[in-house]
Design a protein around this motif. Structure first.
Motif, mmCIF file in Angstrom:
data_model
loop_
_atom_site.group_PDB
_atom_site.id
_atom_site.type_symbol
_atom_site.label_atom_id
_atom_site.label_comp_id
_atom_site.label_asym_id
_atom_site.label_seq_id
_atom_site.Cartn_x
_atom_site.Cartn_y
_atom_site.Cartn_z
ATOM 1 N N PRO A 32 65.138 52.005 -46.717
ATOM 2 C CA PRO A 32 64.016 52.448 -47.759
ATOM 3 C C PRO A 32 63.522 51.036 -48.114
ATOM 4 N N ASP A 33 64.099 50.010 -48.109
ATOM 5 C CA ASP A 33 63.406 48.550 -48.637
ATOM 6 C C ASP A 33 62.533 48.005 -47.569
ATOM 7 N N ARG A 106 61.120 43.013 -42.363
ATOM 8 C CA ARG A 106 60.500 44.037 -42.558
ATOM 9 C C ARG A 106 59.791 44.790 -41.442
ATOM 10 N N ILE A 107 59.357 46.050 -41.577
ATOM 11 C CA ILE A 107 59.054 46.595 -40.307
ATOM 12 C C ILE A 107 57.372 46.223 -40.020
ATOM 13 N N ASP A 108 56.594 45.776 -41.102
ATOM 14 C CA ASP A 108 55.271 45.748 -40.822
ATOM 15 C C ASP A 108 55.342 44.272 -40.286
ATOM 16 N N ARG A 109 56.014 43.443 -40.601
ATOM 17 C CA ARG A 109 55.961 41.992 -39.891
ATOM 18 C C ARG A 109 56.372 42.189 -38.387
ATOM 19 N N ARG A 132 57.523 54.721 -53.970
ATOM 20 C CA ARG A 132 57.283 55.314 -52.461
ATOM 21 C C ARG A 132 56.936 53.757 -51.858
ATOM 22 N N ALA A 133 57.093 53.759 -50.721
ATOM 23 C CA ALA A 133 56.602 52.598 -49.661
ATOM 24 C C ALA A 133 55.807 53.273 -48.638
ATOM 25 N N LEU A 208 52.913 55.903 -42.698
ATOM 26 C CA LEU A 208 54.286 56.687 -42.849
ATOM 27 C C LEU A 208 54.652 56.407 -44.231
ATOM 28 N N THR A 209 54.960 57.207 -44.956
ATOM 29 C CA THR A 209 55.571 57.070 -46.355
ATOM 30 C C THR A 209 56.945 57.605 -46.701
ATOM 31 N N TRP A 210 57.852 56.699 -47.609
ATOM 32 C CA TRP A 210 59.027 57.048 -47.665
ATOM 33 C C TRP A 210 59.305 56.773 -49.030
ATOM 34 N N PRO A 211 60.588 57.396 -49.757
ATOM 35 C CA PRO A 211 61.163 56.985 -50.870
ATOM 36 C C PRO A 211 61.686 55.346 -51.002
ATOM 37 N N ALA A 212 61.009 54.705 -51.606
ATOM 38 C CA ALA A 212 61.420 53.301 -51.914
ATOM 39 C C ALA A 212 62.778 52.974 -52.681
ATOM 40 N N ARG A 213 63.877 53.291 -52.311
ATOM 41 C CA ARG A 213 65.039 53.208 -53.363
ATOM 42 C C ARG A 213 65.802 52.037 -53.259
#
Length: 213
Positions: A32-33, A106-109, A132-133, A208-213
Motif C-alpha cells: 500500500p505504501d 516505489r513502483i513508479d520509479r 488513496r494512492a 491504478l488506484t488502491w487504499p494507501a494504508r
C-alpha cells in the motif's frame, strides 16, 4: 499489440542465453505504501537446440549464470535500481526452474527506470490523495515504431515480455479503480489490458488506484 516491446521497440528473442524455451511470469507485489517486489518465475527452461552438445552447452551457460550472479533477469532488475535481489534455482534438473525477486522503494520509479533504460517516451508517477494512492503511466508511441527505443542490447531487455505475463498483486486491500488494467481475484490483482485502439491513438495511458494504508 501482442507484446509490450511492439509498442515501441523490437527485441530479439535469442539474447543473453541463446534460444532457450521457457514459461516466464512476472508478478509485482505492490505494498500500500507504493513499494514493490518484482518476482520473475521461469519454468520449464530448456534449450531448443537439436544438436545434443549445443543444447548441453546452452543449458549449462544458463545454469552457470544463475549460480554465479550473471543471470540476465537478475542483472536486468539490478539495472533498474533494485535495493536487493535474490535468485533461487527451484529445479536443478531439465527442464529447469528459477525464481528471481527484487525489492524497489516505489513502483513508479521502477517503471520510469524501465522506460528510460529502453529509451521509450514514457512517464510514471505515484500520487496520494487522502487515503488513496494512484499510479499514473503514460507511454507515447512514435509514428515510426521501428525507430523507437534502442534497448535490446541492455540487461533490461531480459524483462520485456508479453503483456499477459505481468500481474500486479496488492499485498493488502483491494484496487479501487483502474484504467488499462483488468481487476482480478476479488480486487487484489491487476492485469494489463492495453487495447489495439490505444496503440492506434499513439498514446497508452494507465491508471491504478488502491487504499494507501
Amino acid at each position: 499489440m501482442k507484446r509490450l516491446a511492439s509498442a515501441a521497440i523490437v527485441l530479439v528473442s535469442c539474447g543473453f542465453t541463446g534460444c532457450l524455451v521457457k514459461d516466464t511470469s512476472h508478478t509485482l507485489y505492490l505494498s500500500p505504501d507504493g513499494s514493490v517486489v518484482w518476482s520473475v518465475l521461469e519454468r520449464d527452461v530448456r534449450s531448443a537446440e537439436e544438436d545434443g552438445s549445443k543444447r548441453w552447452n546452452e543449458e549449462r551457460q544458463f545454469l552457470d549464470g544463475v549460480v554465479s550472479g550473471r543471470h540476465p533477469i537478475d542483472l536486468g532488475l539490478q539495472a533498474l535500481g533494485a535495493e536487493r535481489t535474490s535468485v533461487r534455482l527451484l529445479r536443478a534438473e531439465r527442464p529447469y526452474a528459477v525464481l528471481t525477486d527484487a525489492r524497489f522503494a516505489r513502483i513508479d520509479r521502477v517503471i520510469q527506470s524501465f522506460f528510460d533504460a529502453l529509451r521509450l517516451d514514457g512517464r510514471a508517477s505515484l500520487e496520494w490523495s487522502g487515503s488513496r494512492a494512484t499510479l499514473w503511466v503514460t507511454l507515447d508511441i512514435p509514428e515510426d515504431e521501428s525507430a523507437a527505443g534502442d534497448g535490446h542490447d541492455t540487461p533490461i531487455a531480459s524483462l520485456v515480455d508479453d503483456l499477459d505475463r505481468y500481474r500486479i498483486v496488492l499485498t493488502d486491500g483491494e484496487f479501487a479503480a483502474a484504467e488499462g488494467f483488468e481487476i482480478l481475484e476479488n480486487g487484489s490483482q491487476a492485469k494489463l489490458t492495453v487495447a489495439e485502439g490505444d496503440a492506434a491513438r499513439r498514446r497508452i495511458e494507465l491508471r491504478l488506484t488502491w487504499p494507501a494504508r
